[in-house]
Scaffold this motif. Structure first.
Motif, PDB file in Angstrom:
ATOM      1  N   THR A 112     -36.739 -38.399  -3.364  1.00 30.95           N
ATOM      2  CA  THR A 112     -36.819 -39.935  -3.780  1.00 30.95           C
ATOM      3  C   THR A 112     -35.373 -40.383  -3.646  1.00 30.95           C
ATOM      4  N   THR A 113     -35.442 -41.703  -3.512  1.00 30.70           N
ATOM      5  CA  THR A 113     -34.130 -42.391  -3.069  1.00 30.70           C
ATOM      6  C   THR A 113     -32.887 -42.159  -4.237  1.00 30.70           C
ATOM      7  N   LYS A 114     -33.389 -41.772  -5.530  1.00 32.86           N
ATOM      8  CA  LYS A 114     -32.353 -41.485  -6.460  1.00 32.86           C
ATOM      9  C   LYS A 114     -31.823 -40.102  -6.299  1.00 32.86           C
ATOM     10  N   GLU A 115     -32.724 -39.118  -5.893  1.00 26.97           N
ATOM     11  CA  GLU A 115     -32.216 -37.911  -5.502  1.00 26.97           C
ATOM     12  C   GLU A 115     -31.502 -37.637  -4.293  1.00 26.97           C
ATOM     13  N   TYR A 116     -31.667 -38.362  -3.448  1.00 22.63           N
ATOM     14  CA  TYR A 116     -30.780 -38.381  -1.977  1.00 22.63           C
ATOM     15  C   TYR A 116     -29.349 -38.841  -2.675  1.00 22.63           C
ATOM     16  N   SER A 117     -29.494 -40.092  -3.364  1.00 22.56           N
ATOM     17  CA  SER A 117     -28.027 -40.677  -3.522  1.00 22.56           C
ATOM     18  C   SER A 117     -27.267 -39.905  -4.395  1.00 22.56           C
ATOM     19  N   ASP A 118     -28.069 -38.980  -5.511  1.00 23.86           N
ATOM     20  CA  ASP A 118     -27.340 -38.107  -6.425  1.00 23.86           C
ATOM     21  C   ASP A 118     -26.623 -36.986  -5.817  1.00 23.86           C
ATOM     22  N   ILE A 119     -27.445 -36.459  -4.644  1.00 21.67           N
ATOM     23  CA  ILE A 119     -26.808 -35.237  -3.769  1.00 21.67           C
ATOM     24  C   ILE A 119     -25.659 -35.739  -3.187  1.00 21.67           C
ATOM     25  N   CYS A 120     -25.538 -36.991  -2.628  1.00 13.82           N
ATOM     26  CA  CYS A 120     -24.401 -37.403  -1.846  1.00 13.82           C
ATOM     27  C   CYS A 120     -23.498 -37.428  -2.776  1.00 13.82           C
ATOM     28  N   ALA A 121     -23.601 -37.944  -4.031  1.00 10.60           N
ATOM     29  CA  ALA A 121     -22.372 -37.968  -4.952  1.00 10.60           C
ATOM     30  C   ALA A 121     -21.941 -36.654  -5.416  1.00 10.60           C
ATOM     31  N   LYS A 122     -22.589 -35.611  -5.640  1.00  9.58           N
ATOM     32  CA  LYS A 122     -22.262 -34.439  -6.058  1.00  9.58           C
ATOM     33  C   LYS A 122     -21.919 -33.586  -5.053  1.00  9.58           C
ATOM     34  N   CYS A 123     -21.977 -33.827  -3.802  1.00 10.65           N
ATOM     35  CA  CYS A 123     -21.428 -33.238  -2.434  1.00 10.65           C
ATOM     36  C   CYS A 123     -19.984 -33.109  -2.771  1.00 10.65           C
ATOM     37  N   GLN A 124     -19.598 -34.279  -3.020  1.00  6.33           N
ATOM     38  CA  GLN A 124     -17.923 -34.915  -3.072  1.00  6.33           C
ATOM     39  C   GLN A 124     -17.491 -33.839  -4.117  1.00  6.33           C
ATOM     40  N   GLU A 125     -18.342 -33.724  -5.420  1.00  7.47           N
ATOM     41  CA  GLU A 125     -17.496 -33.109  -6.523  1.00  7.47           C
ATOM     42  C   GLU A 125     -17.669 -31.592  -6.265  1.00  7.47           C
ATOM     43  N   VAL A 126     -18.725 -31.196  -5.523  1.00  4.05           N
ATOM     44  CA  VAL A 126     -18.663 -29.657  -5.448  1.00  4.05           C
ATOM     45  C   VAL A 126     -17.665 -29.187  -4.116  1.00  4.05           C
ATOM     46  N   ALA A 127     -17.427 -30.115  -3.185  1.00  2.00           N
ATOM     47  CA  ALA A 127     -16.555 -29.764  -2.031  1.00  2.00           C
ATOM     48  C   ALA A 127     -15.132 -29.879  -2.510  1.00  2.00           C
ATOM     49  N   ALA A 128     -14.935 -30.681  -3.573  1.00  2.00           N
ATOM     50  CA  ALA A 128     -13.412 -30.832  -4.251  1.00  2.00           C
ATOM     51  C   ALA A 128     -13.139 -29.631  -5.056  1.00  2.00           C
ATOM     52  N   HIS A 129     -14.298 -28.947  -5.639  1.00  2.63           N
ATOM     53  CA  HIS A 129     -14.097 -27.948  -6.331  1.00  2.63           C
ATOM     54  C   HIS A 129     -13.955 -26.674  -5.643  1.00  2.63           C
ATOM     55  N   VAL A 130     -14.559 -26.308  -4.560  1.00  2.25           N
ATOM     56  CA  VAL A 130     -14.574 -25.201  -3.719  1.00  2.25           C
ATOM     57  C   VAL A 130     -12.789 -25.389  -3.021  1.00  2.25           C
ATOM     58  N   ARG A 131     -12.450 -26.444  -2.763  1.00  2.00           N
ATOM     59  CA  ARG A 131     -11.272 -26.635  -2.040  1.00  2.00           C
ATOM     60  C   ARG A 131     -10.222 -26.167  -3.106  1.00  2.00           C
ATOM     61  N   GLU A 132     -10.397 -26.341  -4.371  1.00  2.00           N
ATOM     62  CA  GLU A 132      -9.686 -26.190  -5.394  1.00  2.00           C
ATOM     63  C   GLU A 132      -9.455 -24.686  -5.535  1.00  2.00           C
ATOM     64  N   LEU A 133     -10.580 -23.927  -5.500  1.00  2.00           N
ATOM     65  CA  LEU A 133     -10.606 -22.501  -5.504  1.00  2.00           C
ATOM     66  C   LEU A 133      -9.935 -21.590  -4.475  1.00  2.00           C
ATOM     67  N   HIS A 134      -9.713 -22.397  -3.346  1.00  2.00           N
ATOM     68  CA  HIS A 134      -8.877 -21.878  -2.131  1.00  2.00           C
ATOM     69  C   HIS A 134      -7.649 -22.389  -2.183  1.00  2.00           C
ATOM     70  N   GLY A 135      -7.159 -23.166  -3.298  1.00  2.00           N
ATOM     71  CA  GLY A 135      -5.953 -23.661  -3.288  1.00  2.00           C
ATOM     72  C   GLY A 135      -5.563 -24.740  -2.184  1.00  2.00           C
ATOM     73  N   ARG A 136      -6.135 -25.463  -2.076  1.00  2.00           N
ATOM     74  CA  ARG A 136      -6.126 -26.582  -1.082  1.00  2.00           C
ATOM     75  C   ARG A 136      -6.364 -27.929  -1.709  1.00  2.00           C
TER      76      ARG A 136
END
Length: 613
Positions: free
Chosen positions: A157-181
């Protein structure tokens, strides 16, 4: 062994009273133990009122330190024993799992809407809904990917697609923090083609065992079980073809009733796919206008088969198989896209030329009307050209001025008309100016200029049928007469005899005032159903076959107007606030529309732009 001093028989114990200037101290403070002073305790005494100096460090204590009586092991020992047992069991389990062949023990984290992070450990412990996840393999390396269960319906659904894009930024930021970046600041714009080193595409994650894939034990269906409806995808003709290496799939579903924004995004997505050498597909599973092939011909078929649907991701942009829709348009065509493709060295309309070129590529490949409408457009253009043609021997023909008028729920950008519409007399005044300028600037002989002006005329396309009844355009020519939107007045004129008994039908309505989104979503529904359905519910209710037929006619009328205006007109007058106006500029071509100035916007001092978010 020296004799022990027995003080139990002494009747005159020597006491030293604490001077007033000294604070009372507890004896336990010198014995390094805490004395219980509860009134209910059996060990309560008056020792805390006596001052006794600490024993000499060189002599043994006169009275041995009392020991606490205990009837069983201390609680701390029990807890330690339990912890050791649990740790031993877990260690045994982890060692056995790691020693198994082809078995990973990933740590999976994902984020829900409430921003609360969840973490689970296990081979196939994954959420049963689409979401980005962070994974850690047995080597301790953290990556992130997007998990879409293969059993999930495609498209999302359009909501699921938009939610995934919003969460991608959060998860990517979390992984960068785990790598100390450090994460980039909000003011810094990430490059459009930035490749996140910690992102794993779905296919790569499956190969590493971090995602089960369609062959995993967790799934009992193949990726083709929920394949949506890709336009032009014929499985029987693609048997011998391999899966596309990269692809871009455009999902036509949108909460916007208007067709213009969808067409512009579709054309730009196709141009972007060609630029990035991706195979292109269109999905019309839930398009509000029905089947794509009922309005247009199928797009060019790639020389490969579409990928598994759970590998089509809305983000990040460097995903191997990308999905673009109205819900993810800001992600695909946002600020970073503009910075990548705009000509930043130009300040005029040339700055938008790269974006225009992408849309033009999409127009040339996709704007092909169905077998019924395309012949009509070609014949209509010939008919209009014949009306503008001057008799043989003259150098100039008459000029055809296309006028596009958008009313309904769309209002102009210009502030003084924002609450209403651009006055119709401004269109006619601008049309006369264009005709005068065109013929006066051309080389003419004798009275040929007057004859050419007499053969000049305007063709009009509007979503408001009442426009053609106004004084300004009562004598104008419609751009096309294949499909016309009617007002209630015209419908009632078509059925004037009210004395004849007819089967009861719902109240007649027309398109007075123009195209309104609420009217579009309510096509084919009774007023009773409309009263009980809110705006959001109306966009999700399953439409009837009659509703889809009416919507398809509206879509065909819209593209017929665009085709005739854009291809037959020598100049076009329109308002930039309407997406149809921007589409007409693409249809006309850059040289004619921009360099020759034949595309005229009368809605403020705005230059052409593709999309506005």
């Amino acid at each position: 062994m020296p004799p022990t001093l027995d003080l139990s028989q002494s009747t005159h114990a020597k006491m030293i009273v604490s001077p007033p200037r000294l604070n009372l101290r507890r004896a336990a403070s010198y014995q390094h133990e805490k004395a219980t002073i509860s009134a209910s305790s059996s060990r309560f005494n008056f020792n805390h009122l006596m001052f006794s100096p600490p024993p000499s460090p060189g002599l043994p204590a006169l009275v041995p330190r009392p020991r606490r009586s205990s009837t069983g092991p201390r609680p701390s020992r029990v807890l330690r024993l339990i912890a050791w047992i649990i740790g031993l069991v877990l260690a045994t389990f982890v060692v056995r799992a790691v020693l198994k062949k082809n078995v990973q023990v990933p740590v999976v984290r994902w984020v829900l809407d409430d921003r609360e992070e969840y973490e689970m450990v296990g081979q196939y412990v994954l959420p049963d809904f689409p979401t980005p996840i962070a994974v850690t393999d047995r080597s301790g390396r953290s990556k992130w990917t997007v998990s879409i269960p293969p059993t999930y319906d495609f498209p999302l659904t359009t909501k699921e697609y938009s939610d995934i894009c919003a969460k991608c930024q959060e998860v990517a930021a979390h992984v960068r923090e785990l790598h100390g970046r450090a994460n980039p600041s909000q003011q810094a714009q990430t490059p459009y083609y930035y490749e996140d080193p910690y992102f794993l595409d779905v296919g790569d994650a499956e190969k590493r065992g971090l995602l089960p894939g369609v062959e995993g034990k967790a799934w009992k269906v193949t990726a083709r079980a929920q394949d949506g409806h890709l336009v032009g995808d014929r499985a029987d003709g693609l048997v011998d073809k391999s899966t596309c290496k990269t692809s871009l799939t455009f999902v036509l579903e949108s909460t916007d009733a208007g067709l213009g924004p969808t067409l512009m995004m579709l054309w730009m997505a196709y141009g972007l796919a060609q630029r990035e050498k991706r195979s292109f597909f269109i999905d019309d599973s839930r398009w509000a206008y029905g089947d794509y092939t009922a309005i247009f011909k199928a797009p060019p078929t790639p020389d490969c088969v579409p990928p598994p649907r759970h590998e089509m991701l809305p983000c990040p942009h460097n995903a191997r198989h990308l999905v673009v829709s109205a819900a993810t348009a800001p992600e695909t065509f946002g600020n970073s896209f503009n910075l990548e493709y705009e000509n930043l060295h130009r300040n005029n309309v040339d700055r938008e030329r790269p974006l225009y070129d992408l849309a033009r590529v999409g127009y040339e490949s996709l704007f092909r009307l169905n077998d019924d409408d395309q012949p009509y457009v070609e014949n209509r253009i010939k008919e209009l050209r014949a009306m503008a043609k001057v008799t043989e021997g003259n150098y100039n023909d008459g000029m055809i001025v296309g006028v596009h008028i958008r009313h309904g729920d769309l209002h102009p950008y210009e502030y003084q008309y924002n609450g209403a519409y651009i006055p119709l007399n401004l269109y006619t005044q601008k049309a006369r100016e264009i005709v005068e300028e065109y013929h006066n600037s051309s080389t003419t002989l004798g009275g040929e200029d007057v004859v050419a002006k007499q053969h000049s005329f305007a063709i009009v396309a509007s979503d408001d049928p009442d426009v053609f009844e106004t004084e300004e355009f009562s004598g104008s020519t419609r751009a096309q007469e294949q499909i016309k939107l009617a007002s209630k007045q015209h419908i009632q004129k078509a059925n004037p005899d009210k004395s004849v008994m007819h089967k009861f039908v719902d109240e007649t309505f027309g398109w007075e005032g123009g195209f309104f989104a609420s009217m579009f979503w309510n096509l084919g529904r009774t007023t009773i159903n409309n009263a009980n359905a809110g705006d959001e519910l109306q966009t999700t209710l399953q439409p009837s076959a009659e509703t889809m037929r009416l919507r398809g006619l509206i879509g065909r009328a819209y593209v017929l107007d665009l085709a005739v205006l854009g291809q037959a007109s020598d100049a076009v007058i329109c308002t930039m606030s309407a997406m149809g106006c921007r589409l007409l500029a693409v249809i006309m071509g850059w040289e004619k529309a921009m360099e020759d100035g034949r595309w005229v916007n009368i809605d403020g001092d705005y230059q052409w732009t593709a999309l506005s978010f």
